[in-house]
Design a protein around this motif. Structure first.
Motif, mmCIF file in Angstrom:
data_model
loop_
_atom_site.group_PDB
_atom_site.id
_atom_site.type_symbol
_atom_site.label_atom_id
_atom_site.label_comp_id
_atom_site.label_asym_id
_atom_site.label_seq_id
_atom_site.Cartn_x
_atom_site.Cartn_y
_atom_site.Cartn_z
ATOM 1 N N LEU A 17 17.011 142.527 141.372
ATOM 2 C CA LEU A 17 17.344 143.198 139.980
ATOM 3 C C LEU A 17 18.298 142.230 139.226
ATOM 4 C CD1 LEU A 17 17.899 146.834 141.190
ATOM 5 C CD2 LEU A 17 15.836 146.036 140.305
ATOM 6 N N PHE A 18 17.965 142.130 137.821
ATOM 7 C CA PHE A 18 18.616 141.379 137.010
ATOM 8 C C PHE A 18 19.412 142.565 136.012
ATOM 9 C CE2 PHE A 18 14.735 138.691 137.722
ATOM 10 C CZ PHE A 18 15.544 137.621 138.656
ATOM 11 N N ILE A 19 20.459 142.369 135.915
ATOM 12 C CA ILE A 19 21.317 143.123 134.950
ATOM 13 C C ILE A 19 22.093 142.697 133.910
ATOM 14 C CG2 ILE A 19 23.259 145.105 135.321
ATOM 15 C CD1 ILE A 19 22.518 144.990 138.325
ATOM 16 N N VAL A 20 21.979 143.291 132.842
ATOM 17 C CA VAL A 20 22.703 142.629 131.497
ATOM 18 C C VAL A 20 23.637 143.783 130.961
ATOM 19 C CG1 VAL A 20 20.907 141.217 130.868
ATOM 20 C CG2 VAL A 20 20.715 143.525 129.979
ATOM 21 N N GLU A 21 24.582 143.475 130.316
ATOM 22 C CA GLU A 21 25.580 144.192 129.576
ATOM 23 C C GLU A 21 24.743 145.227 128.565
ATOM 24 O OE1 GLU A 21 28.605 144.883 130.140
ATOM 25 O OE2 GLU A 21 29.568 143.053 131.057
ATOM 26 N N GLY A 22 25.549 146.086 128.237
ATOM 27 C CA GLY A 22 24.914 147.167 127.298
ATOM 28 C C GLY A 22 24.578 148.362 127.791
ATOM 29 N N SER A 23 23.953 149.191 127.101
ATOM 30 C CA SER A 23 23.246 150.405 127.588
ATOM 31 C C SER A 23 21.896 150.711 126.882
ATOM 32 C CB SER A 23 24.151 151.389 127.579
ATOM 33 O OG SER A 23 24.235 151.783 125.817
ATOM 34 N N GLY A 24 21.140 151.331 127.577
ATOM 35 C CA GLY A 24 19.574 151.615 127.029
ATOM 36 C C GLY A 24 18.856 150.407 126.958
ATOM 37 N N ILE A 25 19.290 149.243 127.832
ATOM 38 C CA ILE A 25 18.282 148.090 127.549
ATOM 39 C C ILE A 25 17.430 147.844 128.894
ATOM 40 C CG2 ILE A 25 18.460 145.500 127.461
ATOM 41 C CD1 ILE A 25 21.393 145.901 126.239
ATOM 42 N N THR A 26 16.077 147.524 128.441
ATOM 43 C CA THR A 26 15.176 147.041 129.341
ATOM 44 C C THR A 26 14.294 145.988 128.521
ATOM 45 O OG1 THR A 26 14.901 149.142 130.756
ATOM 46 C CG2 THR A 26 12.939 147.885 130.571
ATOM 47 N N GLU A 27 14.649 144.691 129.118
ATOM 48 C CA GLU A 27 14.011 143.578 128.343
ATOM 49 C C GLU A 27 13.361 142.871 129.102
ATOM 50 O OE1 GLU A 27 17.491 141.938 126.257
ATOM 51 O OE2 GLU A 27 18.087 140.884 128.019
ATOM 52 N N GLU A 28 11.789 142.554 128.850
ATOM 53 C CA GLU A 28 10.860 141.806 129.666
ATOM 54 C C GLU A 28 11.517 140.261 129.709
ATOM 55 O OE1 GLU A 28 7.009 141.517 128.277
ATOM 56 O OE2 GLU A 28 6.166 141.451 130.233
ATOM 57 N N ILE A 29 11.393 139.672 130.766
ATOM 58 C CA ILE A 29 11.673 138.408 131.072
ATOM 59 C C ILE A 29 10.459 137.483 130.427
ATOM 60 C CG2 ILE A 29 12.479 136.511 132.493
ATOM 61 C CD1 ILE A 29 13.553 139.082 134.429
ATOM 62 N N ALA A 30 10.717 136.330 129.441
ATOM 63 C CA ALA A 30 9.633 135.783 128.899
ATOM 64 C C ALA A 30 8.803 134.897 129.901
ATOM 65 C CB ALA A 30 10.169 134.721 127.927
ATOM 66 N N THR A 31 9.454 134.451 131.183
ATOM 67 C CA THR A 31 8.747 133.705 131.798
ATOM 68 C C THR A 31 8.342 134.606 133.037
ATOM 69 O OG1 THR A 31 10.552 132.830 132.843
ATOM 70 C CG2 THR A 31 9.492 131.267 131.372
ATOM 71 N N MET A 32 8.519 135.834 133.075
ATOM 72 C CA MET A 32 8.094 136.470 134.505
ATOM 73 C C MET A 32 7.346 137.956 133.559
ATOM 74 S SD MET A 32 11.556 136.404 136.686
ATOM 75 C CE MET A 32 10.815 136.896 138.270
ATOM 76 N N PRO A 33 6.293 137.996 133.223
ATOM 77 C CA PRO A 33 5.532 138.950 132.898
ATOM 78 C C PRO A 33 5.814 140.471 133.476
ATOM 79 C CG PRO A 33 4.127 136.934 132.476
ATOM 80 C CD PRO A 33 5.497 136.703 133.459
ATOM 81 N N ASP A 34 5.809 141.369 132.878
ATOM 82 C CA ASP A 34 6.234 142.658 133.555
ATOM 83 C C ASP A 34 7.326 142.845 134.536
ATOM 84 O OD1 ASP A 34 3.740 143.510 132.484
ATOM 85 O OD2 ASP A 34 2.514 142.466 134.224
ATOM 86 N N TYR A 35 8.022 141.927 134.367
ATOM 87 C CA TYR A 35 9.524 142.113 134.996
ATOM 88 C C TYR A 35 10.636 142.085 133.995
ATOM 89 C CZ TYR A 35 11.921 142.357 139.466
ATOM 90 O OH TYR A 35 12.487 142.949 140.688
ATOM 91 N N TYR A 36 11.749 142.653 134.277
ATOM 92 C CA TYR A 36 12.664 143.138 133.289
ATOM 93 C C TYR A 36 14.172 142.749 133.691
ATOM 94 C CZ TYR A 36 8.552 145.310 131.786
ATOM 95 O OH TYR A 36 7.212 145.629 131.163
#
Ligand code: PBG
Length: 323
Positions: free
Chosen positions: A33-52
């Motif tokens: 799982l890849f985790i980022v700061e903030g809340s309410g965020i789900t962002e697709e990884i450009a080089t990994m389609p359908d992974y967030y």
């Protein structure tokens, strides 16, 4: 006349299922799982389609869902803000860092899920290297000290299994003793024991913005030409206290998975890495191969090679396909 009819055992789906030597289940998978700061965020990884990449709140939701479908383990990676990166791993040992907060939040929400955490400095390094840099070189022993402190801080936050992916010498022994000194007798270690210097990590480095700023990782990750060295690395890690060992990448190293499996008496995991994920995604998108079949066939190949566990971005897809 002697008849040998091997096709008898392939006659129907039922008989094929009866004699299948290898099978996949939700218990086999470790979900990165890849985790980022903030809340309410789900962002697709450009080089990994359908992974967030998810913020902590969305990660917690995801973990609950994973538990419901039978996943037993997640492997956490965090994307560190640029302004917090340095050459000492300061943020890596911050008790209030994104990783430490993520571990706590997941433990609170889903206490039974086995939490594994990545231990290496690259996401926190201003140089994008897994260790501390001095005069253009990645220095071993000072790095190991930070990795040991980082491991303890993950254990304090509630991590179940520490997963060092850095390939420094002596880090398993150092991490085991640091855990013992701090009374974490039940915190395990899954060592990336045979980790090769691979081009297939590309999409992952995009996901975490952790590509090396200079040079490559060939002075610590292994040469793809080597086989015996993988056994040496793995046996040393087991001796130093690794509870689970890992071969990484998986697909181009199936022979290594088998050799390691034959050499050790601990569970072996394989990391079906980002480039392996993205290749299948891209080929399927082009219509060159069928995604669903490619997912199951490649995961099965890792299991057949000897992997007891597989870290894979395809876990959810595979579980759906298997049910
Ligand atoms: C960093 C780390 C990497 C991966 C896991 N931990 C990348 C690297 O070593 O550069 C790769 C995982 C993947 O590609 O899916 N220590």
């Amino acid at each position: 006349m002697l008849y040998r009819r091997n096709r008898i055992l392939r006659v129907s789906p039922a008989i094929r299922a009866m004699v299948a030597e290898t099978s996949l289940s939700a218990n086999d998978f470790i979900v990165p799982l890849f985790i980022v700061e903030g809340s309410g965020i789900t962002e697709e990884i450009a080089t990994m389609p359908d992974y967030y990449r998810h913020s902590i709140d969305h990660t917690v939701k995801e973990v609950k869902e994973l538990w419901k479908i039978g996943v037993k383990s997640v492997l956490l990676f965090i994307k560190c803000k640029d302004e917090l990166k340095d050459n000492k791993g300061t943020e890596a040992v911050n008790p209030d860092g994104l990783m430490q907060r993520s571990i706590k939040a997941i433990k609170d929400a889903c206490p039974e899920m086995v939490i594994m955490t990545d231990v290496a400095l690259d996401p926190f390094s201003s140089y994008g290297h897994d260790g501390i840099v001095e005069n253009g070189k990645i220095i071993n022993d000072a790095t190991v000290e930070v990795l040991a402190r980082m491991s303890v801080s993950h254990a304090e936050a509630g991590a179940d299994i520490i997963a060092p992916s850095d390939m420094m010498d002596g880090r398993i022994a150092a991490i085991r003793s640091a855990l013992e000194e701090n009374n974490f007798h039940n915190t395990g270690i899954m060592s990336y024991s045979a980790k090769y210097a691979s081009c297939f990590y590309g999409p992952f480095r995009d996901a975490l913005d952790s590509a090396p700023g200079f040079g490559d990782k060939k002075t610590y990750q292994m040469d793809p030409a080597n086989r015996i060295e993988a056994i040496k690395e793995t046996l040393m890690d087991v001796e130093e206290g690794a509870d689970i060992v890992m071969v990484k990448p998986a697909l181009a190293y199936l022979d290594i998975i088998r050799e390691v499996k034959n050499a050790v008496e601990v569970p072996v995991s394989a990391y079906n890495i980002s480039g392996e994920y993205s290749m299948i995604k891209a080929a399927a998108k082009m219509g060159y191969i069928k995604e669903e079949q490619a997912i199951l066939e490649t995961l099965l190949s890792m299991k057949r090679a000897g992997a007891d566990l597989i870290a894979t971005y395809f876990a959810k897809d595979a579980i759906k396909l298997l049910s």
